[in-house]
Design a protein around this motif. Sequence first.
Motif, PDB file in Angstrom:
ATOM      1  N   TRP A 409       0.843  -1.197   0.000  1.00 60.90           N
ATOM      2  CA  TRP A 409       0.000   0.000   0.000  1.00 60.90           C
ATOM      3  C   TRP A 409       0.882   1.253   0.000  1.00 60.90           C
ATOM      4  CZ3 TRP A 409      -4.629   2.169  -0.646  1.00 60.90           C
ATOM      5  CH2 TRP A 409      -4.799   3.468  -0.156  1.00 60.90           C
ATOM      6  N   GLY A 410       1.971   1.233   0.767  1.00 62.45           N
ATOM      7  CA  GLY A 410       2.870   2.388   0.843  1.00 62.45           C
ATOM      8  C   GLY A 410       4.045   2.191  -0.109  1.00 62.45           C
ATOM      9  N   GLU A 430      -2.269   1.024  -6.943  1.00 62.48           N
ATOM     10  CA  GLU A 430      -2.048   1.715  -8.222  1.00 62.48           C
ATOM     11  C   GLU A 430      -1.074   2.901  -8.113  1.00 62.48           C
ATOM     12  OE1 GLU A 430      -5.839   2.953  -9.654  1.00 62.48           O
ATOM     13  OE2 GLU A 430      -5.010   3.754 -11.512  1.00 62.48           O
ATOM     14  N   GLY A 431      -1.181   3.670  -7.019  1.00 65.62           N
ATOM     15  CA  GLY A 431      -0.390   4.896  -6.919  1.00 65.62           C
ATOM     16  C   GLY A 431       0.981   4.719  -6.272  1.00 65.62           C
ATOM     17  N   VAL A 432       1.376   3.477  -6.019  1.00 66.55           N
ATOM     18  CA  VAL A 432       2.663   3.239  -5.346  1.00 66.55           C
ATOM     19  C   VAL A 432       3.819   3.594  -6.280  1.00 66.55           C
ATOM     20  CG1 VAL A 432       4.161   1.287  -4.738  1.00 66.55           C
ATOM     21  CG2 VAL A 432       1.959   1.538  -3.628  1.00 66.55           C
ATOM     22  N   ASP A 489      -6.557   2.492  -5.642  1.00 68.54           N
ATOM     23  CA  ASP A 489      -5.883   3.537  -4.874  1.00 68.54           C
ATOM     24  C   ASP A 489      -6.647   3.962  -3.609  1.00 68.54           C
ATOM     25  OD1 ASP A 489      -3.493   4.781  -5.020  1.00 68.54           O
ATOM     26  OD2 ASP A 489      -4.025   6.240  -6.542  1.00 68.54           O
ATOM     27  N   THR A 490      -7.901   3.540  -3.477  1.00 64.08           N
ATOM     28  CA  THR A 490      -8.694   3.966  -2.314  1.00 64.08           C
ATOM     29  C   THR A 490      -8.512   2.959  -1.177  1.00 64.08           C
ATOM     30  OG1 THR A 490     -10.286   4.676  -3.956  1.00 64.08           O
ATOM     31  CG2 THR A 490     -11.014   4.770  -1.661  1.00 64.08           C
ATOM     32  N   TYR A 491      -8.198   3.476   0.022  1.00 62.08           N
ATOM     33  CA  TYR A 491      -7.781   2.622   1.136  1.00 62.08           C
ATOM     34  C   TYR A 491      -8.781   1.494   1.435  1.00 62.08           C
ATOM     35  CZ  TYR A 491      -5.716   1.288   5.570  1.00 62.08           C
ATOM     36  OH  TYR A 491      -5.123   0.583   6.574  1.00 62.08           O
ATOM     37  N   GLU A 492     -10.048   1.861   1.605  1.00 59.57           N
ATOM     38  CA  GLU A 492     -11.040   0.857   2.009  1.00 59.57           C
ATOM     39  C   GLU A 492     -11.218  -0.201   0.915  1.00 59.57           C
ATOM     40  OE1 GLU A 492     -11.488   4.129   2.226  1.00 59.57           O
ATOM     41  OE2 GLU A 492     -11.262   4.287   4.413  1.00 59.57           O
ATOM     42  N   VAL A 493     -11.254   0.258  -0.340  1.00 56.78           N
ATOM     43  CA  VAL A 493     -11.449  -0.675  -1.458  1.00 56.78           C
ATOM     44  C   VAL A 493     -10.225  -1.591  -1.580  1.00 56.78           C
ATOM     45  CG1 VAL A 493     -12.021  -0.836  -3.913  1.00 56.78           C
ATOM     46  CG2 VAL A 493     -12.734   1.171  -2.626  1.00 56.78           C
ATOM     47  N   TYR A 494      -9.049  -0.993  -1.389  1.00 54.77           N
ATOM     48  CA  TYR A 494      -7.796  -1.772  -1.449  1.00 54.77           C
ATOM     49  C   TYR A 494      -7.834  -2.893  -0.408  1.00 54.77           C
ATOM     50  CZ  TYR A 494      -2.800  -2.859  -1.101  1.00 54.77           C
ATOM     51  OH  TYR A 494      -1.592  -3.517  -1.074  1.00 54.77           O
ATOM     52  N   GLN A 495      -8.165  -2.501   0.827  1.00 57.31           N
ATOM     53  CA  GLN A 495      -8.151  -3.483   1.922  1.00 57.31           C
ATOM     54  C   GLN A 495      -9.153  -4.604   1.664  1.00 57.31           C
ATOM     55  OE1 GLN A 495      -6.028  -3.724   4.331  1.00 57.31           O
ATOM     56  NE2 GLN A 495      -4.977  -1.798   3.921  1.00 57.31           N
ATOM     57  N   GLN A 500     -10.094 -10.259   0.213  1.00 55.84           N
ATOM     58  CA  GLN A 500     -10.887 -11.182  -0.594  1.00 55.84           C
ATOM     59  C   GLN A 500      -9.964 -12.083  -1.441  1.00 55.84           C
ATOM     60  OE1 GLN A 500     -13.005  -9.100  -3.589  1.00 55.84           O
ATOM     61  NE2 GLN A 500     -14.769 -10.465  -3.553  1.00 55.84           N
ATOM     62  N   LYS A 501      -8.966 -11.478  -2.044  1.00 51.75           N
ATOM     63  CA  LYS A 501      -8.062 -12.239  -2.920  1.00 51.75           C
ATOM     64  C   LYS A 501      -7.172 -13.195  -2.109  1.00 51.75           C
ATOM     65  CE  LYS A 501      -5.878  -9.849  -6.135  1.00 51.75           C
ATOM     66  NZ  LYS A 501      -6.096 -10.726  -7.296  1.00 51.75           N
ATOM     67  N   ALA A 502      -6.704 -12.714  -0.948  1.00 55.68           N
ATOM     68  CA  ALA A 502      -5.829 -13.563  -0.124  1.00 55.68           C
ATOM     69  C   ALA A 502      -6.612 -14.766   0.397  1.00 55.68           C
ATOM     70  CB  ALA A 502      -5.251 -12.747   1.029  1.00 55.68           C
ATOM     71  N   GLU A 503      -7.853 -14.531   0.800  1.00 59.70           N
ATOM     72  CA  GLU A 503      -8.684 -15.636   1.304  1.00 59.70           C
ATOM     73  C   GLU A 503      -9.019 -16.614   0.187  1.00 59.70           C
ATOM     74  OE1 GLU A 503     -12.045 -14.250   3.585  1.00 59.70           O
ATOM     75  OE2 GLU A 503     -10.742 -12.982   4.840  1.00 59.70           O
ATOM     76  N   ALA A 504      -9.253 -16.067  -1.005  1.00 54.16           N
ATOM     77  CA  ALA A 504      -9.559 -16.933  -2.156  1.00 54.16           C
ATOM     78  C   ALA A 504      -8.352 -17.825  -2.461  1.00 54.16           C
ATOM     79  CB  ALA A 504      -9.914 -16.071  -3.367  1.00 54.16           C
ATOM     80  N   LEU A 505      -7.160 -17.275  -2.321  1.00 55.66           N
ATOM     81  CA  LEU A 505      -5.944 -18.059  -2.580  1.00 55.66           C
ATOM     82  C   LEU A 505      -5.824 -19.181  -1.550  1.00 55.66           C
ATOM     83  CD1 LEU A 505      -3.306 -18.275  -4.260  1.00 55.66           C
ATOM     84  CD2 LEU A 505      -2.232 -16.743  -2.596  1.00 55.66           C
ATOM     85  N   ALA A 506      -6.094 -18.836  -0.283  1.00 50.49           N
ATOM     86  CA  ALA A 506      -6.002 -19.848   0.783  1.00 50.49           C
ATOM     87  C   ALA A 506      -7.027 -20.961   0.571  1.00 50.49           C
ATOM     88  CB  ALA A 506      -6.195 -19.180   2.141  1.00 50.49           C
TER      89      ALA A 506
END
Length: 597
Positions: A409-410, A430-432, A489-495, A500-506
């Motif tokens: 994120w940062g 996106e903005g990193v 780039d939006t914090y809440e949407v990013y999180q 969601q993606k990390a859980e889907a991978l698991a």
Amino acid sequence: MRILLISSSYNGLCQRAHVELDNLGHDISITLALSADDVRTAVALFQPDLIICPFLKEKIPEDVWSRHLCIIVHPGIRGDRGPSSLDWAIMNSEKEWGVTALQAVEEMDAGDIWATATFKMRPGSKASIYRREVTHAAIRTILETVERIESRDFVPEPLDYANPDVRGQLRPLMKQSERKIDWEVDNVETILRKIHAGDSAPGVLDTINGEEYYLFGVHEESRLRGWQPGAIIAQRHGAICRAAINGAVWISHLKKKNIDKVPFYKRLLGHQKQLEFKLPAALVLGHTLDDIPESPIDPLYMENDKTFKEIWYEEENQVGYLHFDFHNGAMSTEQCHRLLDAYRRAVQRPTKVLVLMGGTDFWSNGIHLNVIEAADNPANESWRNINGIDDIVREIITTENKLTISSVWGSAGAGGAMVILAADKVWAREGVIFNPHYKTMGLYGSEYWTYLLPKRVGPVKALELTETPLPLGMKKAKAIGYIDEILPDTYEVYQAQLRQKAEALAASPDFGRLLGEKRERRQRDEKAKPLAAYRAAELQHMQMNFAGKFYGGEVNYHEARYNFVHKIRPKETAAYLAKHMRLDMARFNELRQPLAY
Ligand code: COA
């Protein structure tokens, strides 16, 4: 268009503007506003269609703004003017703030308005809001302004205080008397606001044990209490906790006031150094904290209290998230040791995926140059520090029981931008901006970058990225394979998307296969060339750098570090940024003496 960026420094916002405008195919050159003549020379050589100033503290010479369209990016809402915009916005608890792109004229920040964007304010330091909300809004206004200029039919709006939409006003430079904390009167909320408004510069001037210091890095504490407001009641990981009338606050960093700088060359002659830069509070206060109790916390098992924490862990649906939010992304030896310990424990948890979250402002910026500068023997401390980071990277690369993800994120620089690659997957906002190079600091670099970087981007690109110290935006990073996915780039949407993606991978039916492939790949790589061999070769170069020998014959590490830590401005804009200087060296020399304008 030919666009010249004029900036007080090549800071994060200027880097992002550079990357975004370059992505759109514009021809970009950059000059630092080191003097009026530097600016004039750059303009005369580059002959820009447009000048944009993403971060400018100096005035543009009249002969430049009167002949060229110059856009100033001001971190304030429509009508706001003055040098302390964000400081006042935080101090006055504004609910909404903004960025305005205005045309440069004689009066500062009073020109016609080309674009504005607003954002919701949140509690946080000025630097943090600048890096997140201001940068996001500034890029929007820059891109909108460029589009409007290209359309040729947009008429900018004159600043008119009679317009009810113009809520801003001219505000003076904020003085220390306005920032001052009255510990007997100010409550926690006021103390947080005051320190946030001056962080990262100039800090809030305060007295501790009879000495004057600037305060930085404030965090609310919800459990500890003390009787005497202002008194230091606890310490943790270099930060101090001070009592307030209705609670307590942590202060992570201090800078001593009014110490004479000892120039680098005098250091070489044996003059004693002075710690006249920002450092962890405990390092600055030293033995005066001997009687102050430590207040330990366990990063893996923490209550949800408000307190000072650099490393913490959370877990949900077979995914672990390890946060390491180090001030300015700098990782000292001790911080590396603590992170390694937390990582090892997180790996033992019954999860399938481990996400490396980094910090909110920076993911990581590598070894801690300020702490190294303060050490009795900076060369030895550099060695300990780089080995501390290398140990973490090795541990991540050799993790066999989980898939790992770097969630970026940062932004990240130098070694930090390489540590990211130790994980199996890299997902970035996106903005990193990455700065995956060490050259400006006179270092060869370690963090197993000679293994990790070519593996991802190939040897040619690896060389290009490390040899030319330019920032890397995420579009290009994805195109060359540096990262795998770009998140919003939006914090809440990013999180939300990350989780969601990390859980889907698991939960993926492919998980077992992916883990198996990872192990096989590692074994193959280890056979081809052991990790230890990469590390040994990198550290051999680093040893030379730490011993003071030049890498590539250009930059001395100890001098570069001194300049960085002491914020010494460069004498000229680096040639890799100032394209105009490469255009016509002969014309450049002609213009320099005397300047023909
Ligand atoms: N050690 C100590 N402090 C660091 C740091 C490091 N490795 N990297 C950044 N910082 C500090 C800066 O001094 C600055 O401090 P401030 O709070 O007093 O303003 C703050 O972090 C923000 O850095 P800044 O340079 O203003 O941010 P930026 O977005 O403009 O640039 C970088 C980001 C990464 C390009 C730049 O900070 C940099 O070059 N850092 C040094 C990286 C490095 O060489 N690391 C060592 C080799 S591994």
